[in-house]
Design a protein around this motif. Structure first.
Motif, PDB file in Angstrom:
ATOM      1  N   GLY A 187      -3.163  -7.992   0.553  1.00 32.85           N
ATOM      2  CA  GLY A 187      -2.097  -6.997   0.477  1.00 32.85           C
ATOM      3  C   GLY A 187      -2.403  -5.767   1.311  1.00 32.85           C
ATOM      4  N   ASP A 188      -3.657  -5.303   1.255  1.00 34.19           N
ATOM      5  CA  ASP A 188      -4.060  -4.157   2.076  1.00 34.19           C
ATOM      6  C   ASP A 188      -3.946  -4.492   3.561  1.00 34.19           C
ATOM      7  OD1 ASP A 188      -4.584  -2.882  -0.286  1.00 34.19           O
ATOM      8  OD2 ASP A 188      -6.766  -2.869  -0.057  1.00 34.19           O
ATOM      9  N   LEU A 189      -4.371  -5.693   3.906  1.00 30.13           N
ATOM     10  CA  LEU A 189      -4.284  -6.150   5.294  1.00 30.13           C
ATOM     11  C   LEU A 189      -2.842  -6.104   5.788  1.00 30.13           C
ATOM     12  CD1 LEU A 189      -6.059  -7.635   7.567  1.00 30.13           C
ATOM     13  CD2 LEU A 189      -5.117  -9.728   6.602  1.00 30.13           C
ATOM     14  N   TYR A 201       3.309   7.722   0.577  1.00 28.81           N
ATOM     15  CA  TYR A 201       4.185   6.713   1.170  1.00 28.81           C
ATOM     16  C   TYR A 201       3.974   5.338   0.535  1.00 28.81           C
ATOM     17  CZ  TYR A 201      -0.053   5.450   3.784  1.00 28.81           C
ATOM     18  OH  TYR A 201      -1.337   5.091   4.121  1.00 28.81           O
ATOM     19  N   GLY A 202       3.084   5.252  -0.443  1.00 32.76           N
ATOM     20  CA  GLY A 202       2.722   3.960  -1.026  1.00 32.76           C
ATOM     21  C   GLY A 202       3.883   3.188  -1.602  1.00 32.76           C
ATOM     22  N   ARG A 203       4.924   3.905  -2.089  1.00 31.33           N
ATOM     23  CA  ARG A 203       6.049   3.211  -2.726  1.00 31.33           C
ATOM     24  C   ARG A 203       6.741   2.253  -1.766  1.00 31.33           C
ATOM     25  NH1 ARG A 203       8.379   3.798  -7.402  1.00 31.33           N
ATOM     26  NH2 ARG A 203       7.165   5.668  -7.839  1.00 31.33           N
ATOM     27  N   LEU A 204       6.624   2.487  -0.470  1.00 29.97           N
ATOM     28  CA  LEU A 204       7.223   1.589   0.511  1.00 29.97           C
ATOM     29  C   LEU A 204       6.686   0.169   0.375  1.00 29.97           C
ATOM     30  CD1 LEU A 204       7.046   3.902   3.640  1.00 29.97           C
ATOM     31  CD2 LEU A 204       9.133   3.163   2.495  1.00 29.97           C
ATOM     32  N   PHE A 205       5.480   0.026  -0.155  1.00 27.20           N
ATOM     33  CA  PHE A 205       4.820  -1.274  -0.234  1.00 27.20           C
ATOM     34  C   PHE A 205       4.816  -1.839  -1.653  1.00 27.20           C
ATOM     35  CE2 PHE A 205       2.814   1.063   3.280  1.00 27.20           C
ATOM     36  CZ  PHE A 205       3.156   0.218   4.323  1.00 27.20           C
ATOM     37  N   VAL A 240      -3.068  15.993   2.263  1.00 26.94           N
ATOM     38  CA  VAL A 240      -3.915  14.800   2.269  1.00 26.94           C
ATOM     39  C   VAL A 240      -3.014  13.573   2.397  1.00 26.94           C
ATOM     40  CG1 VAL A 240      -5.648  13.467   1.016  1.00 26.94           C
ATOM     41  CG2 VAL A 240      -5.594  15.971   0.791  1.00 26.94           C
ATOM     42  N   VAL A 241      -3.353  12.694   3.345  1.00 27.81           N
ATOM     43  CA  VAL A 241      -2.587  11.467   3.577  1.00 27.81           C
ATOM     44  C   VAL A 241      -3.440  10.288   3.115  1.00 27.81           C
ATOM     45  CG1 VAL A 241      -1.264  10.114   5.237  1.00 27.81           C
ATOM     46  CG2 VAL A 241      -1.561  12.587   5.594  1.00 27.81           C
ATOM     47  N   HIS A 242      -2.990   9.573   2.113  1.00 28.19           N
ATOM     48  CA  HIS A 242      -3.771   8.483   1.521  1.00 28.19           C
ATOM     49  C   HIS A 242      -3.761   7.239   2.411  1.00 28.19           C
ATOM     50  CE1 HIS A 242      -0.281   6.015   0.334  1.00 28.19           C
ATOM     51  NE2 HIS A 242       0.322   7.141   0.002  1.00 28.19           N
ATOM     52  N   GLY A 243      -4.576   6.258   2.049  1.00 33.29           N
ATOM     53  CA  GLY A 243      -4.641   5.001   2.777  1.00 33.29           C
ATOM     54  C   GLY A 243      -3.911   3.889   2.033  1.00 33.29           C
ATOM     55  N   VAL A 244      -4.313   2.642   2.281  1.00 40.77           N
ATOM     56  CA  VAL A 244      -3.647   1.489   1.675  1.00 40.77           C
ATOM     57  C   VAL A 244      -3.992   1.387   0.191  1.00 40.77           C
ATOM     58  CG1 VAL A 244      -3.599   0.207   3.843  1.00 40.77           C
ATOM     59  CG2 VAL A 244      -5.533  -0.076   2.276  1.00 40.77           C
ATOM     60  N   GLY A 245      -3.222   0.560  -0.505  1.00 41.25           N
ATOM     61  CA  GLY A 245      -3.529   0.249  -1.899  1.00 41.25           C
ATOM     62  C   GLY A 245      -3.088   1.288  -2.902  1.00 41.25           C
TER      63      GLY A 245
END
Length: 284
Positions: A137-139, A54-58, A6-11
């Motif tokens: 931030g999501d944008l 991959y969220g840690r990148l942001f 499963v690949v998550h989205g933003v936030g």
């Protein structure tokens, strides 16, 4: 070895792969059980489901008081960021009666248009709970992935690290659907049978589609045999619900009802339509 990735989205920058698994693995099982009319034998075990994180990148620097860097409407960049914000506003107005639609002045990008767009979106069912700085931030996360090659490469590496020789199904939510599609296009050697996209912005013709890392844009994703696109009618991010005009008639288009949480990943995962698509890919 993960059969489902499963690949998550933003936030999701304050989460992690274990936290996502803890919170969302049960939702995936609920969707599969719903597709089986309550039968819960033979469900994928915890080790058979992985979350490509991959969220840690942001995530902001540790010394910053908030893990989400502060941003408001004044920080919306020209070009892709402003165009995405306008697209979200138009979509929100079309599906949510509480959102005032943009007028010609706003569409022409008057000096205060970003503030007005954020104010309008703050009344929508999806964006109202998150607040201005999370919205912006999501944008910016979407913009960074589509325009920064280093960010894109790092995100793609996270997906590649999660996929194993046993992986048969990849599920992508929101921006994660773009990530998953590109990963499968880049790796036709992967043994993935099924792509399931949830609340996907892949159908944004002028903003996302021409920026896809696929040759040509709209190419079928690798060796995938079945692609199911699941969308809630009120999902603001899925601006163009139907992906078939851009990706071909082989895409199976399904509409679900997530209630007030139209774009929520958990709600998408618990949908019987999602569970059925995952089951089909697993061959169960």
């Amino acid at each position: 070895m993960a059969r489902v990735v499963v690949v998550h989205g933003v936030g999701r920058q304050t989460a992690g792969p274990r936290a996502l698994h803890r919170d969302l693995y049960p939702a995936l099982l609920d969707g599969i059980t719903a597709a089986r009319d309550g039968e819960d034998d033979g469900l994928p075990g915890p080790d058979e489901v992985a979350f490509a994180f991959y969220g840690r990148l942001f995530r902001g620097p540790e010394e910053v008081l908030s893990p989400t860097p502060y941003a408001d409407a004044r920080d919306v960049g020209h070009g892709l960021e402003s165009d995405l914000l306008a697209a979200w506003w138009q979509r929100a107005a079309a599906v949510d009666e509480r959102v005032v639609p943009p007028d010609e002045e706003v569409l022409a990008r008057s000096p205060r248009w970003a503030q007005r767009a954020v104010l309008a979106l703050s009344r929508s069912r999806y964006f109202a709970p998150v607040g201005e700085r999370v919205l912006i931030g999501d944008l910016k996360q979407v913009s960074a992935y589509l325009t920064d090659p280093a960010v894109r490469a790092s995100v793609q590496q996270a997906v590649a690290a999660a996929v194993t020789p046993d992986t048969r199904v990849v599920v992508g939510h929101s921006l994660g659907s773009v990530v998953a599609y590109e990963a499968l296009c880049a790796h036709p050697e992967w043994p993935v049978r099924s792509l399931v996209t949830l609340g996907s912005p892949l159908g944004l013709r002028q903003l996302v589609f021409p920026r896809l890392a696929a040759e040509p844009p709209g190419a079928w994703p690798g060796a995938v045999e079945a692609w199911t696109n699941v969308v809630d009618r009120g999902d603001v991010v899925a601006v163009e619900e139907d992906l078939r005009p851009l990706f071909g008639p082989r895409v199976r288009q399904v509409r679900v009802d997530n209630g007030a949480r139209a774009h929520d990943l958990e709600c998408y995962l618990t949908a019987a339509a999602t569970g059925a698509a995952v089951l089909a890919g697993l061959g169960d």
